[in-house]
Scaffold this active site. Structure first.
Site, mmCIF file in Angstrom:
data_model
loop_
_atom_site.group_PDB
_atom_site.id
_atom_site.type_symbol
_atom_site.label_atom_id
_atom_site.label_comp_id
_atom_site.label_asym_id
_atom_site.label_seq_id
_atom_site.Cartn_x
_atom_site.Cartn_y
_atom_site.Cartn_z
ATOM 1 N N HIS A 153 0.844 -1.139 -0.024
ATOM 2 C CA HIS A 153 -0.030 -0.185 -0.104
ATOM 3 C C HIS A 153 0.983 1.247 0.073
ATOM 4 O O HIS A 153 0.843 2.086 0.938
ATOM 5 C CB HIS A 153 -0.941 -0.090 1.272
ATOM 6 C CG HIS A 153 -1.926 0.851 1.241
ATOM 7 N ND1 HIS A 153 -1.732 2.243 1.446
ATOM 8 C CD2 HIS A 153 -3.293 0.779 1.545
ATOM 9 C CE1 HIS A 153 -2.861 2.837 1.451
ATOM 10 N NE2 HIS A 153 -4.069 1.977 1.527
ATOM 11 N N GLU A 253 -0.873 1.425 -5.304
ATOM 12 C CA GLU A 253 -0.840 -0.026 -4.637
ATOM 13 C C GLU A 253 -0.662 -1.147 -5.531
ATOM 14 O O GLU A 253 -1.734 -1.344 -6.347
ATOM 15 C CB GLU A 253 -2.010 0.100 -3.516
ATOM 16 C CG GLU A 253 -2.134 1.085 -2.564
ATOM 17 C CD GLU A 253 -3.564 1.349 -1.859
ATOM 18 O OE1 GLU A 253 -3.936 2.329 -1.711
ATOM 19 O OE2 GLU A 253 -4.097 0.227 -1.511
HETATM 20 O O1 TA6 Z 1 -6.104 1.792 -0.332
HETATM 21 C C1 TA6 Z 1 -7.319 2.635 -0.234
HETATM 22 C C2 TA6 Z 1 -7.809 2.350 1.061
HETATM 23 O O2 TA6 Z 1 -8.411 1.069 1.202
HETATM 24 C C3 TA6 Z 1 -9.005 3.400 1.566
HETATM 25 O O3 TA6 Z 1 -10.347 3.170 1.343
HETATM 26 C C4 TA6 Z 1 -8.552 3.957 2.875
HETATM 27 O O4 TA6 Z 1 -9.293 3.263 3.830
HETATM 28 C C5 TA6 Z 1 -7.097 3.606 2.868
HETATM 29 O O5 TA6 Z 1 -6.983 2.274 2.392
HETATM 30 C C6 TA6 Z 1 -6.400 3.928 4.326
HETATM 31 O O6 TA6 Z 1 -6.734 2.629 5.045
HETATM 32 P P1 TA6 Z 1 -6.316 2.663 6.531
HETATM 33 O O7 TA6 Z 1 -6.764 1.371 7.138
HETATM 34 O O8 TA6 Z 1 -4.715 2.639 6.509
HETATM 35 O O9 TA6 Z 1 -6.536 3.920 7.071
#
Ligand code: TA6
Length: 280
Positions: A153, A253
């Site tokens: 991510h 990601e």
């Molecule tokens: O990758 C995108 C995502 O799924 C968004 O929807 C947002 O929730 C982000 O990840 C961050 O998630 P986190 O659990 O690290 O706050």
């Protein structure tokens, strides 16, 4: 050079320096939270107000979403448990003056089996040079098959989100998590509002074009890519982030997300690889 650093609260990370780059990797989550090429600014974004605490994911760098991306497995917490689990450093190699390889491992435990009842080994091999190479290797050590969704991510540091273009996703199937609609992407990606989409059938290199630099992203063992920026309102609600932090990053990601899930039979292995480098 590889040094183990410990914060006052016991939070441990590895600091790596060689002739081409410097990097920092937390043992919790095998979480890369700095990658700086020689005489360049950090390629990764790290929130100035991120937690560095056991049990809390760092905001920024490259969280490992595993064994689930998002809420792809409703029985698990958002993005799974790997990013708040303690990995062990199993090898560090200084390949040459310009290249360092670090491998960190997580194996099932009583705690993980309560969350996700499968035996596994998860290894992250990071090769640090004038490019950043990551290989996330999952081995099914159980007697039954399991389904995996995952993502590296990556939070990329940008001059300003309004200056960013992402190339390489034109004509790809796109699931918009904000509207829950699926459609075909038309053209490059630019940002003027909250953006949270999963692209499928991605089989070639991407380019993240910013005012001051261009970054190439090459994935293997993956056919899905997630692109995210929370923009103003969501950005002000995110934990571990300043209210205007959204301007400073974009997440691109490398994933196996949604229909790009993988099923591993007993003893099967899956490798999700990502190579990030500055475009010459
Ligand atoms: O990758 C995108 C995502 O799924 C968004 O929807 C947002 O929730 C982000 O990840 C961050 O998630 P986190 O659990 O690290 O706050």
């Amino acid at each position: 050079m590889i040094t183990v650093k410990t914060l006052e609260n016991g939070f441990e990370y590895l600091e790596i320096k060689n002739d081409s780059c410097s990097a920092k990797i937390a043992l919790q989550g095998a979480h890369i939270f700095e990658y700086k090429r020689e005489s360049e600014k950090d390629m990764l974004w790290l929130s100035q107000v991120s937690d560095f605490e056991i049990g809390k994911a760092i905001r920024g760098g490259i969280p490992i979403c595993w064994p689930a991306f998002g809420m792809n497995n409703p029985n698990l917490m958002q993005h799974g448990f790997a990013r708040t689990s303690m990995f062990e450093q199993i090898s560090t190699k200084e390949i040459d003056e310009r290249t360092t390889e670090v491998t960190l491992r997580l194996v099932h435990s009583k705690k993980s089996l309560k969350l996700w009842n499968y035996k596994f080994e998860l290894e992250l091999k990071v090769t640090l040079s004038d490019k950043l190479e990551m290989e996330l290797k999952t081995t099914n050590l159980d007697e039954k098959e399991f389904t995996l969704t995952q993502a590296l991510h990556t939070y990329f540091s940008v001059s300003d989100i309004s200056e960013v273009t992402i190339k390489g996703l034109d004509a790809k199937p796109r699931f918009d998590a904000l509207t829950q609609k699926t459609f075909t992407q038309n053209g490059d990606i630019e940002f003027d509002a909250e953006f949270d989409s999963v692209f499928q059938k991605v089989d070639s290199e991407l380019e993240l074009k910013d005012k001051s630099r261009a970054i190439k992203i090459k994935n293997e063992g993956s056919s899905s890519v997630v692109v995210w920026n929370p923009w103003i309102e969501k950005g002000s609600q995110m934990s571990g982030m300043k209210s205007d932090g959204y301007r400073e990053f974009v997440c691109v990601e490398s994933a196996n997300a949604y229909e790009d899930f993988r099923v591993l039979k007993p003893l099967e292995v899956h490798r999700l690889k990502a190579t990030i480098c500055a475009k010459r």
